[in-house]
Design a protein around this motif. Sequence first.
Motif, PDB file in Angstrom:
ATOM      1  N   ILE A  82       0.843  -1.194   0.000  1.00  0.00           N
ATOM      2  CA  ILE A  82       0.000   0.000   0.000  1.00  0.00           C
ATOM      3  C   ILE A  82       0.880   1.247   0.000  1.00  0.00           C
ATOM      4  O   ILE A  82       0.613   2.216  -0.704  1.00  0.00           O
ATOM      5  CB  ILE A  82      -0.963  -0.017   1.197  1.00  0.00           C
ATOM      6  CG1 ILE A  82      -1.849  -1.262   1.151  1.00  0.00           C
ATOM      7  CG2 ILE A  82      -1.814   1.244   1.239  1.00  0.00           C
ATOM      8  CD1 ILE A  82      -2.589  -1.550   2.430  1.00  0.00           C
ATOM      9  N   TRP A  83       1.949   1.197   0.785  1.00  0.00           N
ATOM     10  CA  TRP A  83       2.920   2.295   0.821  1.00  0.00           C
ATOM     11  C   TRP A  83       3.534   2.515  -0.558  1.00  0.00           C
ATOM     12  O   TRP A  83       3.630   3.646  -1.035  1.00  0.00           O
ATOM     13  CB  TRP A  83       3.997   1.972   1.866  1.00  0.00           C
ATOM     14  CG  TRP A  83       5.225   2.799   1.795  1.00  0.00           C
ATOM     15  CD1 TRP A  83       5.373   4.098   2.199  1.00  0.00           C
ATOM     16  CD2 TRP A  83       6.505   2.390   1.303  1.00  0.00           C
ATOM     17  NE1 TRP A  83       6.658   4.510   1.983  1.00  0.00           N
ATOM     18  CE2 TRP A  83       7.373   3.469   1.435  1.00  0.00           C
ATOM     19  CE3 TRP A  83       6.986   1.197   0.766  1.00  0.00           C
ATOM     20  CZ2 TRP A  83       8.705   3.413   1.051  1.00  0.00           C
ATOM     21  CZ3 TRP A  83       8.308   1.138   0.393  1.00  0.00           C
ATOM     22  CH2 TRP A  83       9.151   2.234   0.533  1.00  0.00           C
ATOM     23  N   LEU A  84       3.925   1.436  -1.217  1.00  0.00           N
ATOM     24  CA  LEU A  84       4.567   1.560  -2.528  1.00  0.00           C
ATOM     25  C   LEU A  84       3.575   2.027  -3.596  1.00  0.00           C
ATOM     26  O   LEU A  84       3.965   2.711  -4.545  1.00  0.00           O
ATOM     27  CB  LEU A  84       5.215   0.241  -2.936  1.00  0.00           C
ATOM     28  CG  LEU A  84       6.102   0.291  -4.171  1.00  0.00           C
ATOM     29  CD1 LEU A  84       7.199   1.338  -4.025  1.00  0.00           C
ATOM     30  CD2 LEU A  84       6.711  -1.073  -4.435  1.00  0.00           C
ATOM     31  N   GLU A  85       2.296   1.691  -3.440  1.00  0.00           N
ATOM     32  CA  GLU A  85       1.288   2.161  -4.394  1.00  0.00           C
ATOM     33  C   GLU A  85       1.264   3.677  -4.477  1.00  0.00           C
ATOM     34  O   GLU A  85       1.031   4.241  -5.542  1.00  0.00           O
ATOM     35  CB  GLU A  85      -0.105   1.657  -4.007  1.00  0.00           C
ATOM     36  CG  GLU A  85      -0.345   0.219  -4.355  1.00  0.00           C
ATOM     37  CD  GLU A  85      -1.689  -0.281  -3.838  1.00  0.00           C
ATOM     38  OE1 GLU A  85      -2.487   0.524  -3.305  1.00  0.00           O
ATOM     39  OE2 GLU A  85      -1.930  -1.489  -3.961  1.00  0.00           O
ATOM     40  N   ARG A  86       1.504   4.344  -3.361  1.00  0.00           N
ATOM     41  CA  ARG A  86       1.569   5.813  -3.368  1.00  0.00           C
ATOM     42  C   ARG A  86       2.596   6.295  -4.378  1.00  0.00           C
ATOM     43  O   ARG A  86       2.368   7.251  -5.113  1.00  0.00           O
ATOM     44  CB  ARG A  86       1.977   6.349  -2.001  1.00  0.00           C
ATOM     45  CG  ARG A  86       0.935   6.327  -0.970  1.00  0.00           C
ATOM     46  CD  ARG A  86       1.492   7.037   0.242  1.00  0.00           C
ATOM     47  NE  ARG A  86       0.595   6.968   1.359  1.00  0.00           N
ATOM     48  CZ  ARG A  86       0.859   7.499   2.530  1.00  0.00           C
ATOM     49  NH1 ARG A  86       1.995   8.125   2.717  1.00  0.00           N
ATOM     50  NH2 ARG A  86       0.001   7.414   3.500  1.00  0.00           N
ATOM     51  N   TYR A  87       3.742   5.643  -4.380  1.00  0.00           N
ATOM     52  CA  TYR A  87       4.813   6.069  -5.280  1.00  0.00           C
ATOM     53  C   TYR A  87       4.519   5.682  -6.718  1.00  0.00           C
ATOM     54  O   TYR A  87       4.807   6.436  -7.641  1.00  0.00           O
ATOM     55  CB  TYR A  87       6.146   5.491  -4.815  1.00  0.00           C
ATOM     56  CG  TYR A  87       6.569   6.104  -3.520  1.00  0.00           C
ATOM     57  CD1 TYR A  87       7.136   7.368  -3.488  1.00  0.00           C
ATOM     58  CD2 TYR A  87       6.360   5.449  -2.316  1.00  0.00           C
ATOM     59  CE1 TYR A  87       7.487   7.962  -2.296  1.00  0.00           C
ATOM     60  CE2 TYR A  87       6.716   6.031  -1.121  1.00  0.00           C
ATOM     61  CZ  TYR A  87       7.277   7.292  -1.112  1.00  0.00           C
ATOM     62  OH  TYR A  87       7.614   7.874   0.069  1.00  0.00           O
TER      63      TYR A  87
END
Length: 161
Positions: A82-87
């Motif tokens: 989910i964190w990486l989806e932001r990027y």
Amino acid sequence: MKITTYQDVYTRFLSKIEDEYLASLDDEELNTALYPLLLGAINGFSRISEHNLRKRDERSRVFYETLSEDEIEVLAVLMKPIWLERYLNSSRKIEQQYFDAGIKTYSPNENLRNLTAMYQQYLVDARKAKTEYTYKRVSIVGNFHGVGEAPEKETVYNENR
């Protein structure tokens, strides 16, 4: 009885990543930034978790039930994709950035390919963490009556066969 705080999950999650932006935030900003990640992880894990992850106090940022170390670990692992989806969803991350000639740069395509591969690996890790958690919860004796024969009086079998 130890109460599990959101901070317990955030600390575990932050130990798994390196993010300069998150590192620069004060505690309140960090809680605000990580809360949506935690909600996504809860949604992905609440169905199989032993404890009810929906019972929580949003103001105090605590779960009403004490989570096991395994549950905290699974939530932290589920927060990573989910964190990486932001990027991945940020156009600035995939645009070409210019540096001085002494610094090696990568094309936007290469950067996006690397981020996508990392994202796929995080999804695999998340599925693996949920699967391992599920297997840890299964009791061979309790759920399958041990390694010997199942007791006939306690178990209902299809008697029509």
